[in-house]
Motif scaffolding. Structure first.
Motif, PDB file in Angstrom:
ATOM      1  N   CYS A  78      -2.972  -0.201   6.929  1.00 50.20           N
ATOM      2  CA  CYS A  78      -3.538   0.675   6.510  1.00 50.20           C
ATOM      3  C   CYS A  78      -4.449   1.905   5.753  1.00 50.20           C
ATOM      4  CB  CYS A  78      -1.941   1.747   7.166  1.00 50.20           C
ATOM      5  SG  CYS A  78      -1.236   1.419   9.539  1.00 50.20           S
ATOM      6  N   GLY A  79      -4.848   2.547   6.066  1.00 51.85           N
ATOM      7  CA  GLY A  79      -5.355   3.266   4.826  1.00 51.85           C
ATOM      8  C   GLY A  79      -5.517   2.584   4.092  1.00 51.85           C
ATOM      9  N   THR A  80      -5.250   3.177   2.116  1.00 50.35           N
ATOM     10  CA  THR A  80      -5.507   2.825   0.946  1.00 50.35           C
ATOM     11  C   THR A  80      -5.837   1.050   0.894  1.00 50.35           C
ATOM     12  OG1 THR A  80      -5.931   4.344  -0.291  1.00 50.35           O
ATOM     13  CG2 THR A  80      -4.779   2.381  -1.996  1.00 50.35           C
ATOM     14  N   ALA A  81      -4.156   0.432   1.099  1.00 51.71           N
ATOM     15  CA  ALA A  81      -4.165  -0.854   2.132  1.00 51.71           C
ATOM     16  C   ALA A  81      -5.048  -1.700   2.724  1.00 51.71           C
ATOM     17  CB  ALA A  81      -2.534  -1.462   2.706  1.00 51.71           C
ATOM     18  N   GLN A 117       2.182  -1.122   0.952  1.00 48.27           N
ATOM     19  CA  GLN A 117       2.906  -0.944  -0.432  1.00 48.27           C
ATOM     20  C   GLN A 117       4.565  -0.400   0.013  1.00 48.27           C
ATOM     21  OE1 GLN A 117       5.476   1.053  -3.073  1.00 48.27           O
ATOM     22  NE2 GLN A 117       4.821   2.678  -1.303  1.00 48.27           N
ATOM     23  N   SER A 118       4.575  -0.182   0.734  1.00 43.62           N
ATOM     24  CA  SER A 118       5.984   0.237   0.895  1.00 43.62           C
ATOM     25  C   SER A 118       6.888  -0.904   2.536  1.00 43.62           C
ATOM     26  CB  SER A 118       5.920   1.433   2.252  1.00 43.62           C
ATOM     27  OG  SER A 118       5.402   1.139   3.777  1.00 43.62           O
ATOM     28  N   GLY A 119       6.514  -1.854   2.885  1.00 44.90           N
ATOM     29  CA  GLY A 119       6.310  -2.502   3.877  1.00 44.90           C
ATOM     30  C   GLY A 119       7.483  -1.905   4.987  1.00 44.90           C
ATOM     31  N   THR A 141       5.427   0.258   7.280  1.00 48.22           N
ATOM     32  CA  THR A 141       4.076   0.657   7.882  1.00 48.22           C
ATOM     33  C   THR A 141       4.515   0.762   9.688  1.00 48.22           C
ATOM     34  OG1 THR A 141       3.287   1.857   6.395  1.00 48.22           O
ATOM     35  CG2 THR A 141       1.920   1.883   8.527  1.00 48.22           C
ATOM     36  N   ALA A 166      -0.388   9.872  -2.791  1.00 48.74           N
ATOM     37  CA  ALA A 166      -2.084   9.131  -2.750  1.00 48.74           C
ATOM     38  C   ALA A 166      -1.911   7.214  -4.413  1.00 48.74           C
ATOM     39  CB  ALA A 166      -2.504   9.700  -4.009  1.00 48.74           C
ATOM     40  N   GLN A 176      -2.597  -4.888  -5.617  1.00 47.18           N
ATOM     41  CA  GLN A 176      -2.990  -5.486  -3.966  1.00 47.18           C
ATOM     42  C   GLN A 176      -3.716  -6.142  -4.353  1.00 47.18           C
ATOM     43  OE1 GLN A 176      -2.741  -2.481  -1.585  1.00 47.18           O
ATOM     44  NE2 GLN A 176      -0.979  -2.400  -1.041  1.00 47.18           N
ATOM     45  N   LEU A 214     -11.486   8.245   0.440  1.00 50.15           N
ATOM     46  CA  LEU A 214     -10.299   8.670   1.728  1.00 50.15           C
ATOM     47  C   LEU A 214      -9.396   9.959  -0.087  1.00 50.15           C
ATOM     48  CD1 LEU A 214      -8.582   8.389   3.541  1.00 50.15           C
ATOM     49  CD2 LEU A 214      -7.137   6.160   2.304  1.00 50.15           C
ATOM     50  N   LYS A 215      -9.727   8.328  -1.261  1.00 52.00           N
ATOM     51  CA  LYS A 215      -7.801   9.604  -2.279  1.00 52.00           C
ATOM     52  C   LYS A 215      -9.212  10.509  -2.469  1.00 52.00           C
ATOM     53  CE  LYS A 215      -6.704   6.920  -2.866  1.00 52.00           C
ATOM     54  NZ  LYS A 215      -5.553   6.110  -2.867  1.00 52.00           N
ATOM     55  N   VAL A 268       4.372   6.059   6.384  1.00 45.00           N
ATOM     56  CA  VAL A 268       4.392   6.667   7.261  1.00 45.00           C
ATOM     57  C   VAL A 268       5.068   5.574   8.712  1.00 45.00           C
ATOM     58  CG1 VAL A 268       2.613   7.344   9.709  1.00 45.00           C
ATOM     59  CG2 VAL A 268       1.805   7.887   7.444  1.00 45.00           C
TER      60      VAL A 268
HETATM   61  O1  M6R Z   1       2.777   1.724   3.136  1.00 47.93           O
HETATM   62  P1  M6R Z   1       1.658   1.039   2.945  1.00 47.93           P
HETATM   63  O2  M6R Z   1       1.025   0.582   2.338  1.00 47.93           O
HETATM   64  O3  M6R Z   1       2.041   0.423   4.358  1.00 47.93           O
HETATM   65  O4  M6R Z   1       0.749   2.469   3.172  1.00 47.93           O
HETATM   66  C1  M6R Z   1      -0.244   2.489   4.089  1.00 47.93           C
HETATM   67  C2  M6R Z   1      -1.431   4.254   3.852  1.00 47.93           C
HETATM   68  O5  M6R Z   1      -0.360   4.790   4.780  1.00 47.93           O
HETATM   69  C3  M6R Z   1      -1.175   4.175   2.468  1.00 47.93           C
HETATM   70  O6  M6R Z   1      -2.373   3.845   1.848  1.00 47.93           O
HETATM   71  C4  M6R Z   1      -1.911   5.640   2.891  1.00 47.93           C
HETATM   72  O7  M6R Z   1      -3.679   5.675   2.966  1.00 47.93           O
HETATM   73  C5  M6R Z   1      -2.287   5.986   1.349  1.00 47.93           C
HETATM   74  N1  M6R Z   1      -1.450   7.808   1.455  1.00 47.93           N
HETATM   75  C6  M6R Z   1      -3.537   6.423   0.974  1.00 47.93           C
HETATM   76  O8  M6R Z   1      -3.429   6.932  -0.552  1.00 47.93           O
END
Ligand code: M6R
Length: 364
Positions: A55-58, A103-105, A107, A154, A162, A239-240, A361
């Protein structure tokens, strides 16, 4: 705790050379000549295709890696955002490697997508900043990105880490599949070793980028353009910017512009062109000229030679060091991040805690 920075985001942007060095040290042998993956390792000859979901940045990290896996290792890659993938009932053939990036593992959508492929894909890998996370636990293998704690909502250093790990995986895939010789791999690895130094040079542009950002802060819409592996970065840059400055921004593949978005071009819309001097440079420049011919004001990001060749008549420029092609998306992430950061600071928004957003999230 912000190490002299006004915001975590700034601290984290400036940490990138250090954390990327750590990731390189972790995945490369001390002599820099080979890649080392944690046990049980990955044998890329076992797979016919790769599916990457996030999702998102990942997700933009996955989308960038698609270009690397396909161009460098010649493996077909499918990428998708997790909230779509989890419900679209994608058929998964047995010789599939599924890679999840988070990032979080934790989501929720990405975790659900991972569970969808359990028992279907041959192997499931998570690329994560949290080795204790649900996704790490439920994967066959978890690859740490070693970014350290990321506090800013962000994502910045997690993104570049990554990318660094995914680029090393693409090189490993190329090696296993016999696409690159040992010598070619060594050349690529030594290029990777130059990355922290190049990132430092990019960070040196921070105050010049801050001047440009003061102008961007006046805009209500911004477009980002890139081709090839710079296309996902155009999406990430947009996005950023929207995430922390609340300015409406869109990223487009430069070649897609004339199929619609060029109608948006006017004197008030800055168009940020990500143009490292790679084999698509001339094409990107000709798309940029189409924009300028319609009165668009262009912020061109390229190296010294690129700015010399294409900088005539542009609105603003940002100079990057010259970079080996494969590393360009990682290096050019820095100006994209700094533009968003300084623009948000100029607008006085809450950089580290933007409205309506959570760091992780964990609900659908
Ligand atoms: O923890 P995650 O990498 O799974 O999160 C994914 C996205 O929610 C996250 O990258 C989000 O888009 C950031 N706020 C972007 O800056």
């Amino acid at each position: 705790e912000k190490a002299g920075h006004k915001h975590y985001m700034s601290k984290e942007i400036f940490e990138q050379p250090t954390v990327i060095s750590e990731a390189l040290n972790y995945y490369m042998s001390a002599d820099g000549a080979s890649l080392i993956l944690p046990e049980p390792g990955i044998d890329f000859t076992k797979y016919d295709r790769i599916v990457m979901v996030a999702c998102g940045t990942a997700f933009y990290a996955c989308f960038t890696a698609k270009y690397w896996f396909e161009q460098i290792a010649k493996v077909p890659v499918e990428v998708d955002i997790a909230s779509e993938f989890r419900y679209r009932e994608a058929p998964i053939s047995p010789r599939t490697l599924a890679i999840y990036v988070s990032q979080s593992g934790e989501t929720a959508d990405t975790l659900a997508a991972l569970r969808y492929t359990a028992g279907k894909a041959e192997t499931i890998i998570t690329v994560t900043n949290s080795s204790e996370s649900s996704m790490a636990r439920e994967s066959d293998m978890s690859l740490p990105i070693l970014a350290g704690v990321e506090v800013g909502v962000a994502s910045t250093k997690a993104f570049s880490c990554q990318l660094t790990v995914l680029l090393m995986l693409a090189l490993k895939a190329a090696q296993d599949r016999g696409v690159l010789s040992e010598d070619e791999i060594k050349t690529q690895l030594s290029a990777l070793r130059s990355l922290p130094g190049l990132l430092n040079l990019a960070l040196d542009q921070s105050s010049a980028i801050s001047d440009v950002s003061a102008l961007l802060a006046e805009s209500s819409d911004v477009l980002f353009l890139g081709r090839g592996a710079m296309y996902p970065l155009a999406l990430e840059g947009a996005l950023k910017l929207k995430e922390i400055s609340y300015i409406h921004a869109e990223g487009y593949a430069s070649g897609e512009l004339k199929h619609g978005p060029i109608a948006l071009v006017d004197q008030n819309t800055p168009i940020i062109v990500l143009a490292p001097r790679d084999k698509l440079f001339e094409k990107t420049v000709s798309n940029m000229q189409e924009v300028m011919a319609r009165g668009g004001k262009v912020l061109l990001i390229s190296d010294e030679q690129g700015l010399k060749e294409a900088g005539d008549g542009v609105w603003q420029t940002i100079q990057m060091p010259t970079v080996p092609d494969a590393l360009a998306p990682i290096l050019y992430a820095v100006p994209a991040q700094l533009l968003a950061y300084h623009t948000a600071v100029a607008k006085g928004t809450d950089v580290d805690q933007p409205r309506n957003l959570a760091k992780s999230v964990t609900v659908e």
